[in-house]
Scaffold this active site. Structure first.
Site, mmCIF file in Angstrom:
data_model
loop_
_atom_site.group_PDB
_atom_site.id
_atom_site.type_symbol
_atom_site.label_atom_id
_atom_site.label_comp_id
_atom_site.label_asym_id
_atom_site.label_seq_id
_atom_site.Cartn_x
_atom_site.Cartn_y
_atom_site.Cartn_z
ATOM 1 N N ASP A 120 18.438 -31.445 58.104
ATOM 2 C CA ASP A 120 17.939 -30.505 57.703
ATOM 3 C C ASP A 120 18.482 -29.688 57.098
ATOM 4 O O ASP A 120 19.271 -29.054 57.196
ATOM 5 C CB ASP A 120 16.322 -29.316 58.031
ATOM 6 C CG ASP A 120 15.267 -29.889 58.566
ATOM 7 O OD1 ASP A 120 15.146 -31.200 58.699
ATOM 8 O OD2 ASP A 120 13.952 -30.199 58.640
ATOM 9 N N ASP A 121 18.236 -29.638 55.321
ATOM 10 C CA ASP A 121 18.704 -27.955 54.796
ATOM 11 C C ASP A 121 19.835 -28.589 54.301
ATOM 12 O O ASP A 121 20.470 -27.808 52.925
ATOM 13 C CB ASP A 121 18.689 -26.541 54.680
ATOM 14 C CG ASP A 121 17.497 -26.735 55.767
ATOM 15 O OD1 ASP A 121 16.411 -27.313 55.656
ATOM 16 O OD2 ASP A 121 17.572 -25.298 55.656
ATOM 17 N N HIS A 155 19.699 -28.176 62.056
ATOM 18 C CA HIS A 155 19.832 -28.077 60.861
ATOM 19 C C HIS A 155 21.198 -28.506 60.381
ATOM 20 O O HIS A 155 22.563 -27.318 61.063
ATOM 21 C CB HIS A 155 19.789 -26.471 59.963
ATOM 22 C CG HIS A 155 18.272 -25.967 59.956
ATOM 23 N ND1 HIS A 155 17.614 -25.844 61.754
ATOM 24 C CD2 HIS A 155 17.422 -26.512 59.017
ATOM 25 C CE1 HIS A 155 16.273 -25.892 60.965
ATOM 26 N NE2 HIS A 155 16.804 -25.773 60.280
HETATM 27 NI NI NI Z 1 14.335 -26.319 55.532
#
Ligand code: NI
Length: 202
Positions: free
Chosen positions: A14-15, A156
């Site tokens: 993610d991100d 992440h």
């Molecule tokens: Ni996030």
């Protein structure tokens, strides 16, 4: 349908995309021959369209993590739709692919969020807590200690400690007999519907 998902795990990132860290992760995944889902931020796709394109070109799955990582459960419907749709558009413009899945930031959603999207919602059942520990060994332990058949793992690709942990995580999961897959594969037998929440494969 078939038993294949029983031995599968999806390592989700993610991100991102982040320029160098995501690039390094993509190198590792290519060397390992492991596919992964990437839940990207629209604003980061806008900053790094080349990295987003490489995610798709390398055979990975790209998915929507909203434009600016706000808590969708706190927003009005119009703002929710804006966070989601600007991101779908940025991903499609950068990669040519319209993402299938949505992951709301913090795993936070409401009935309004569920009704505002035409995408199935994908959360996770294993949290690597990588953003907290920032420690590769701890990330490896968290994932290998908690993954089970059908798990969707939250990580992440904006932390070097996470990217550094990935080879040991892949080796450890494979040693336990797991196959690394995309969300499409792990949810294949569930026929995911728009706004429906999936925490793991079945
Ligand atoms: Ni996030």
């Amino acid at each position: 349908m078939d038993g294949s998902v029983e031995s599968c795990v999806a390592l989700t990132f993610d991100d991102g995309p982040a320029a160098e860290l995501t690039g390094g992760l993509l190198d590792t995944l290519a060397a390992e021959g492991a596919p992964a889902p990437f839940f990207v931020l629209g604003q980061s796709v806008n900053d790094h369209p080349d990295v987003a394109r490489r995610i798709v070109d390398d055979g990975h799955e790209i998915a929507n993590h909203t434009w600016s990582h706000r808590d969708l459960a706190t927003l009005e419907e119009g703002a929710i739709i804006d966070e989601i749709e600007t991101t779908n558009a940025a991903i499609e413009e950068a990669t040519g692919v319209r993402p299938t899945y949505l992951r709301p930031p913090y795993g936070s959603y409401s009935e309004v969020v569920q009704g505002a999207t035409d995408q199935p919602i994908v959360t996770w059942d294993v949290d690597s807590a990588d953003w907290q520990s920032r420690d590769s060994g701890a990330v490896v332990e968290a994932v290998l200690g908690s993954a089970s058949p059908g798990s969707i793992v939250l990580m992440h690709d904006i932390h070097a400690s996470t990217v550094d942990a990935v080879p040991a995580i892949i080796d450890g999961l494979r040693a336990e007999g797991y196959t690394l897959v995309t969300v499409d594969t792990i949810l294949a037998s569930t026929d995911p519907q728009p706004g429906e929440v999936h925490q793991r494969g079945q």
